[in-house]
Design a protein around this motif. Sequence first.
Motif, PDB file in Angstrom:
ATOM      1  N   TYR A  29       0.960  -1.303  -0.185  1.00  0.00           N
ATOM      2  CA  TYR A  29       0.015  -0.054   0.006  1.00  0.00           C
ATOM      3  C   TYR A  29       0.954   1.035  -0.005  1.00  0.00           C
ATOM      4  O   TYR A  29       1.823   1.658   0.855  1.00  0.00           O
ATOM      5  CB  TYR A  29      -0.929   0.106   1.400  1.00  0.00           C
ATOM      6  N   VAL A  30       0.631   2.025  -1.046  1.00  0.00           N
ATOM      7  CA  VAL A  30       1.707   3.296  -1.163  1.00  0.00           C
ATOM      8  C   VAL A  30       0.460   4.532  -0.605  1.00  0.00           C
ATOM      9  O   VAL A  30      -0.319   4.592  -1.346  1.00  0.00           O
ATOM     10  CB  VAL A  30       1.984   3.558  -2.846  1.00  0.00           C
ATOM     11  N   PHE A  31       1.251   5.231   0.145  1.00  0.00           N
ATOM     12  CA  PHE A  31       0.512   6.703   0.516  1.00  0.00           C
ATOM     13  C   PHE A  31       0.332   7.673  -0.391  1.00  0.00           C
ATOM     14  O   PHE A  31       1.605   7.676  -0.901  1.00  0.00           O
ATOM     15  CB  PHE A  31       1.218   6.905   1.892  1.00  0.00           C
ATOM     16  N   THR A  32      -0.639   8.071  -0.725  1.00  0.00           N
ATOM     17  CA  THR A  32      -0.729   9.141  -1.865  1.00  0.00           C
ATOM     18  C   THR A  32      -1.284  10.580  -1.313  1.00  0.00           C
ATOM     19  O   THR A  32      -1.248  11.360  -1.921  1.00  0.00           O
ATOM     20  CB  THR A  32      -1.478   8.628  -3.065  1.00  0.00           C
ATOM     21  N   LYS A  33      -2.122  10.493   0.125  1.00  0.00           N
ATOM     22  CA  LYS A  33      -2.361  11.792   0.312  1.00  0.00           C
ATOM     23  C   LYS A  33      -2.136  11.852   1.998  1.00  0.00           C
ATOM     24  O   LYS A  33      -1.976  10.838   2.529  1.00  0.00           O
ATOM     25  CB  LYS A  33      -4.026  11.900   0.325  1.00  0.00           C
ATOM     26  N   GLY A  34      -2.140  13.223   2.278  1.00  0.00           N
ATOM     27  CA  GLY A  34      -1.782  13.475   3.771  1.00  0.00           C
ATOM     28  C   GLY A  34      -1.824  14.798   4.086  1.00  0.00           C
ATOM     29  O   GLY A  34      -2.148  15.796   3.192  1.00  0.00           O
ATOM     30  N   ARG A 159       8.443  12.517  10.424  1.00  0.00           N
ATOM     31  CA  ARG A 159       9.495  13.785  10.329  1.00  0.00           C
ATOM     32  C   ARG A 159      10.145  13.688   9.104  1.00  0.00           C
ATOM     33  O   ARG A 159      11.073  13.250   8.833  1.00  0.00           O
ATOM     34  CB  ARG A 159      10.398  13.652  11.602  1.00  0.00           C
ATOM     35  N   THR A 160       9.682  14.935   8.444  1.00  0.00           N
ATOM     36  CA  THR A 160       9.961  15.071   6.849  1.00  0.00           C
ATOM     37  C   THR A 160      11.640  15.494   6.659  1.00  0.00           C
ATOM     38  O   THR A 160      12.122  16.182   7.638  1.00  0.00           O
ATOM     39  CB  THR A 160       9.354  15.622   6.094  1.00  0.00           C
ATOM     40  N   TYR A 161      12.259  15.002   5.808  1.00  0.00           N
ATOM     41  CA  TYR A 161      13.686  15.350   5.409  1.00  0.00           C
ATOM     42  C   TYR A 161      13.705  16.301   4.305  1.00  0.00           C
ATOM     43  O   TYR A 161      13.878  17.673   4.388  1.00  0.00           O
ATOM     44  CB  TYR A 161      14.460  14.248   5.210  1.00  0.00           C
ATOM     45  N   PHE A 162      13.679  15.680   3.017  1.00  0.00           N
ATOM     46  CA  PHE A 162      13.334  16.376   1.760  1.00  0.00           C
ATOM     47  C   PHE A 162      12.143  15.817   1.204  1.00  0.00           C
ATOM     48  O   PHE A 162      11.036  15.712   1.784  1.00  0.00           O
ATOM     49  CB  PHE A 162      14.472  16.415   0.961  1.00  0.00           C
ATOM     50  N   GLN A 163      12.376  15.037   0.037  1.00  0.00           N
ATOM     51  CA  GLN A 163      10.915  14.531  -0.592  1.00  0.00           C
ATOM     52  C   GLN A 163      10.899  13.282   0.081  1.00  0.00           C
ATOM     53  O   GLN A 163      11.773  12.541   0.707  1.00  0.00           O
ATOM     54  CB  GLN A 163      11.387  14.504  -1.970  1.00  0.00           C
ATOM     55  N   THR A 164       9.548  12.709   0.352  1.00  0.00           N
ATOM     56  CA  THR A 164       9.166  11.767   1.250  1.00  0.00           C
ATOM     57  C   THR A 164       8.340  10.776   0.285  1.00  0.00           C
ATOM     58  O   THR A 164       7.302  11.258  -0.364  1.00  0.00           O
ATOM     59  CB  THR A 164       8.776  12.073   2.551  1.00  0.00           C
ATOM     60  N   SER A 165       8.441   9.390   0.612  1.00  0.00           N
ATOM     61  CA  SER A 165       7.522   8.346   0.027  1.00  0.00           C
ATOM     62  C   SER A 165       7.187   7.523   1.170  1.00  0.00           C
ATOM     63  O   SER A 165       8.308   7.361   2.057  1.00  0.00           O
ATOM     64  CB  SER A 165       8.060   7.499  -1.164  1.00  0.00           C
ATOM     65  N   ALA A 166       6.039   6.757   1.117  1.00  0.00           N
ATOM     66  CA  ALA A 166       5.605   5.838   2.164  1.00  0.00           C
ATOM     67  C   ALA A 166       5.077   4.929   1.840  1.00  0.00           C
ATOM     68  O   ALA A 166       4.202   5.027   0.960  1.00  0.00           O
ATOM     69  CB  ALA A 166       5.009   6.826   3.308  1.00  0.00           C
ATOM     70  N   ALA A 167       5.160   3.566   2.452  1.00  0.00           N
ATOM     71  CA  ALA A 167       4.361   2.534   1.909  1.00  0.00           C
ATOM     72  C   ALA A 167       4.381   1.507   3.087  1.00  0.00           C
ATOM     73  O   ALA A 167       5.024   1.105   3.690  1.00  0.00           O
ATOM     74  CB  ALA A 167       5.047   1.612   0.736  1.00  0.00           C
ATOM     75  N   ILE A 168       3.212   0.668   3.155  1.00  0.00           N
ATOM     76  CA  ILE A 168       3.083  -0.442   4.021  1.00  0.00           C
ATOM     77  C   ILE A 168       3.222  -1.692   3.141  1.00  0.00           C
ATOM     78  O   ILE A 168       2.578  -1.722   1.861  1.00  0.00           O
ATOM     79  CB  ILE A 168       1.579  -0.386   4.668  1.00  0.00           C
ATOM     80  N   ILE A 169       3.913  -2.619   3.514  1.00  0.00           N
ATOM     81  CA  ILE A 169       4.227  -3.942   2.873  1.00  0.00           C
ATOM     82  C   ILE A 169       3.586  -5.097   3.758  1.00  0.00           C
ATOM     83  O   ILE A 169       3.886  -5.147   4.725  1.00  0.00           O
ATOM     84  CB  ILE A 169       5.487  -4.252   2.401  1.00  0.00           C
TER      85      ILE A 169
END
Length: 821
Positions: A29-34, A159-169
């Motif tokens: 599952y890839v996060f797309t909104k936040g 806690r962001t750094y620069f560009q960020t992506s997030a997923a649940i496997i």
Amino acid sequence: MKVKKTMMNKSILLILLFGYQFASGQQTYVFTKGLFVNGVHHYGREALYIDTVAWQLYNQTLQKPQALTTAKQDSATNRITWTAIAADSAGVFKSRRFGAGGYLYLTYTAKRHQNVLLNIKGNSAVYFNGVLHAGDPYGAGWLYIPVTLKKGLNELYVRTYFQTSAAIIFPEKPVMISTADSTMPHVVLNKQNGVLQGAVVIINSGLQDLKNYQLKSIVSGKTLLTNTPVIPAMSSRKVIFNFDARDISSTGKYDCSITLQNKNKSVDEKQFILEAVDSSAKYSTTFRSQVDGSLQYYSVTPQLNGTKDNAALFLSVHGAGVEAIGQAKAYQSKDWGTLVAATNRRPRGFNWEDWGRLDALEVLNLAKEKFKPDPQRIYLTGHSMGGHGTWFLGAAYPGNWAAIAPCSGYPTLKDYGSADGKIPDSSKDIFEQMLLRAGNQSDVISLANNYKPFGVYILHGDSDKVVSVNYARQMKKLLAAFHPDFNYYEYSGGEHWFGDQSVDWKPLFDFFKWHTRLADTAVNQIDFTTSSPGISSTYRWASILQQQHPLQYSNLKLVRDRRHNKITGSTKNIHMLQFSLKDLGANTTVSISLDKSDTIKYTTVSANDSIILELRQNKWVAGAAPSLNEKGPHRYGTFKEAFNHNMVFVYGTAGDKQENEWSLNKARYDAETWYYRGNGAVDVIADKAYSLTKYKDRGIVLFGNSNTNSAWKELLNDCPILVEKNKITAGNKVWRGGDLGAYFVWPVKSSFITSVAVISGTGLKGMQAASANQYFAGASGFPDFMIYNIDMLQSGAHAVKMAGFFNNEWKLDSEEFKLQQ
């Protein structure tokens, strides 16, 4: 089996595409909104940190974010709000405001309770359902963290750094091997390849610790078995395995198969590629680090026409984001020496300070043992962050080098902060001054006199937009005031990297060739400065054993007259010294005069004699070696020193449910961060499993307080700092409340080298306030002890109650700490 070209290309492609899945078929599952907010936290290279979101979370006042709701109210007119944000088509959240103290809020609604893997790239940390986990600030992509989805709403504060992506496997099985972050050597033909060592990550998303497992390796039909350490439930660990490559007889790519098994039953299996190279090629070799027992590597550019004893040795330290093998490949082989490239334990790691410094020293010692160079022809160089590493290591260990050459580098982390920010240059707050004093070793400007004994070559492109040429000009101006032997070259039109000649610059190596290190017998003048004997204590025949004021700069100026057997000089901030007298021979009467004290006369009793001098009532007298129970080069503090000796994390189980959960989660978080930051591996155990005998001479990091961690009594019963439920006592000072936190170090009395680092709190809030682990930021200053309350997350140094250093006898001394009035 040698890999066919088509198989090799497919394997490489799989490695390149290794992102959100280990193999086909696993759901992701890839996060797309936040929602996003910036300006709510500050983490840097110091013990203090500010975090409004964490402060609200710990005080249970954090409201579920919604678009345009307030995250922070600085004043009646300055309101910071959450803003809706969407990922791009690649699943990446981007904002110009990322990196400016921001959080990304994400949610996932689960249909059932389930263990999954969290994979986030481009973040410095994440709260998953309130539990803190390590981040992947450099976007490497191979950090897979086991977490538990609860049925219903799951919340992530990233806690962001620069560009960020997030997923649940959603893993197909609870225990897996990950080869995305393997540490592997090259197979060098015609060398001893019977037992080589590699390391892979084992991920355990199950609820039981993995015990009595083995890794089986197969290379060209040769099989070896390696027992694995315990991998705790809901965690991962990088694990060493042995493999036999003796039947590889030609260069090329070869399959390596590894199987994780329990009671001869296969649990998971992976394959990856080994590379065999000729002995004249650049190659990597692995070694087991003495810091933590993990597997590290260094790379080699061999001497042209074969290694010869008593040739030169070049130690090269790389820049941020560069692997050691890439560093080695930038150099052409030299006919007069071998080049070795250390790793800093990671491509960014610790900026060549702290454990990066130790890695460089380990590699230097291994290279000396392996290549047997001429000890008078050892050289140091590096590029960018490695340029800083060259300035730092050159100043810290001036007796090691014939010459150094920083390329496109910055001198200090006070001026150029890199990824973790700058070290504050100064502060008006007395507590922050004490904290910054703990990082004095990083300020090479204050150590500049240590460059005097060897040649310095400075190389920098005059069009460098990454590290300004003004840093090189700054050091040129500094050296010009006193240094008799330095060279400076600005490469016209050169950017940060202007090809391999950015490091492999012929005039630089010609400069090296013209320089040799003097033998100790030929050095009769010493001007040596250190901020800590625990980092750097010795130059040639003089050693600083103890300071008057820990972590303030100490200076030693000496002149040795061998004709008349006299030593004269001056000292600053030194309590105890040692002079080696072996160059003077046996039965020689030596006259020593320091700081206008009475002359000390001493007759040597052997050809390998030395003398200890102690400052008593402002006069130097002959003394005895200090007890190893006192502070000395073997163990000097600060808080971070306990992480140096094959440390073990000990979490508490004697508290209430929430306290015990914090302790275990904090130990996991630090283990995750240590793995990411330092390519490290650490044993994580419960307090009831700890014993001084079983873990003899190993550093300890203890989580909890005297009521919640049963190992406290065995390790800290004589410590003047006592943390209890709702109370901290330090000497005759007492603070009360459940929101107090503390970091401090204490020597392990059954060992002469190890310490225990305590991460503690008087209650859940105090423990949570101690959750941040900025001690893993390179060169961050942590003193021997620091006591504060949870309001530090809002007001910084104003919430510090006490901070400072133990004296040389490990006692509280009012001269060495600051106390809130």
